[in-house]
Enzyme design. Sequence first.
Site, PDB file in Angstrom:
ATOM      1  CB  SER A  10      -0.778   0.003   1.201  1.00 48.38           C
ATOM      2  OG  SER A  10      -0.177  -0.046   2.373  1.00 48.38           O
ATOM      3  N   GLY A  11       1.830   1.164  -0.685  1.00 44.53           N
ATOM      4  CA  GLY A  11       2.892   2.257  -0.644  1.00 44.53           C
ATOM      5  C   GLY A  11       2.219   3.359  -1.799  1.00 44.53           C
ATOM      6  CG  ASN A  12       3.894   7.080  -4.558  1.00 47.41           C
ATOM      7  OD1 ASN A  12       4.794   7.073  -5.374  1.00 47.41           O
ATOM      8  ND2 ASN A  12       2.995   7.917  -4.367  1.00 47.41           N
ATOM      9  CE  LYS A 215      13.025   1.272 -13.513  1.00 41.95           C
ATOM     10  NZ  LYS A 215      11.980   2.152 -13.623  1.00 41.95           N
TER      11      LYS A 215
END
Lengths: 362, 362
Positions: A10-12, A215
């Site tokens: 439930s982070g960003n 990346k």
Amino acid sequence: MGKKVCIVGSGNWGSAISKIIGQNCASDDAFHDKVHMYVYEEMIEGQKLTEIINTKHENVKYLPGHKLPANVVAVPDLVQAAADADMFIFVVPHQFIRRLCSTLKGKIKPDAIGISLIKGMYVDEMSHSGEGMDHTEAGLQLISDVIREILQMDVSVLMGANIASEVANGDFCETTIGSRNLQNGQLFKRLLQAPSFRICVVEDANTVEICGALKNIVACGAGFVSALGYGDNTRAAVIRLGLMEMVKFAKAFFPNSPPQMATFLESCGVADLVTTCYGGRNKRVSEAYAKSDKTIEELEAEMLNGQKLQGPQTAEEVYKVLQTLKIQDSEYPLFVSVYNIFYNKHDVKSFIECLQNHPEHM
Amino acid sequence: MGKKVCIVGSGNWGSAISKIIGQNCASDDAFHDKVHMYVYEEMIEGQKLTEIINTKHENVKYLPGHKLPANVVAVPDLVQAAADADMFIFVVPHQFIRRLCSTLKGKIKPDAIGISLIKGMYVDEMSHSGEGMDHTEAGLQLISDVIREILQMDVSVLMGANIASEVANGDFCETTIGSRNLQNGQLFKRLLQAPSFRICVVEDANTVEICGALKNIVACGAGFVSALGYGDNTRAAVIRLGLMEMVKFAKAFFPNSPPQMATFLESCGVADLVTTCYGGRNKRVSEAYAKSDKTIEELEAEMLNGQKLQGPQTAEEVYKVLQTLKIQDSEYPLFVSVYNIFYNKHDVKSFIECLQNHPEHM
């Protein structure tokens, strides 16, 4: 009865994607209306974060200013959140995934399927060594490998040029789902696609995932050349040479599922790489690192609220693999140069020499 | 006696590349020391531009502030400049190339070879129509086709992420040479490579050249989404979807020399596209177009000193080809949307709808 969905994290990014998932589950009978979101419980000004999410429908800590759909229900207990789920979305920082999966082991539906939105990879101590070994034999584990191994479920991955705040705003973007099982991939596409979040599904899942990990090393290089005062030509060269090393790495370590060149032209490949090398935090913090005398830990504390930067870590992990397998540094000069600048105090200017002598031009 | 080199053109890009050519010809016995540069004669504050270049060694009009090597000699007469040359560098605005080649016809060495640095293409009235036709049958001519046809010489192309001012500064960058004859390509590499200007040679020359023409259409789209307030995710999607249409176009119109996917990962492909979509003038002017009520001609006058913007022109040329061949607009929605916004006054917002409904995601 539609499929039950559980978002693990439930982070960003998890909160941003929960906006789309909530809307789709509310409107598509293929999915159960109620979506569980596992939230690591925290106290925010005396109130539980889960309670705030379930009453105000806003993740005030990680995605302030955005309403989450009311059918996304925050659950502080992982096993309870996951118990009857048919589809899992894994979107936690990569260092937590092993522990979370171990907690879930044996406590979920046997035919549940999953998708990982997590970028990163693990490198274990080597058990073997030699030419042409698969990535797992080389001690390298993708996040999806970890989930697959512990939970014995089919795991897809989702990677793309998806800055979370822009996705939460509903700005148009694309993404890529990689699925060994294309039917599962299509089901996740149905769950996750929206008018401004467009999805291509490919079978070449390992490549999709490896792009997401590697990346960030390239983005560190983009930060270095910005710090040295170079412009768009040089950055474009860093992006391209980095992409070439990503291709080479994928070919070398996934001989049993050879990467398709077309996958590198999906959103997970070149598009995500470009976004990361222009606006991403690995680029920004690496630029600051090159311009100051501060350590990477000091800059993480200052610029990222203490969160870990992924690029230097991944460069170290890649370097470990190359060392153990006795692969020449000159095979991956850009990756190795980023490692040396962070961990061996090489001058940032040496990065330009690495570009000038890159084997791509020989 | 080394090969004699003639640079046809002396604008910003021609002058920048003449710095490298002059240095290499002075130091490498494979080439004759003296380099001819054909300069269209202009009076600058009462003095001839050729005289200024040959005495001050600076192109004060098109590359002020940079010393050109003294062995680069400006010649105002094209035939005289070209008479004994073995290698030609063509670097003039694309609308002049036919006339210049006609002037040279029959007046150059029969075994001379050339390389084109010119971006753009021609579309003629159609003589035939039908499926699977080659690009020339479809009325489409690459610049190298024009040179090849008129001068009967082998022509390579050079394209890449090469903003002229950064090349003139000696900032590190890469480029791509496409050569049907790889021996000639390698000779041009020897002539043009420098420590900070690194070259890859590929055989897939048509793809290299078509990338250089089509990228400017995509850059217009990048300008539109910037004008609409979108960020890096959306721009990355424009870059990628534009690249997909470039690939499709190359496949459709060059069936006799099928494009290699790897060529799109060279500097001429994705790297040049990225640079153009971030910092190029097609992006900047298109962004201004979307934000104002001015015509493209007014903006060209204001922002480009009256020079023509290539993107809208190329979009129109591509559209003509699609129309004549009765190819559905929905096959190339991004290219067609750029055309419609410039020439049919479609609302810029329609560009986002085009992205949302792109066949890549169906």
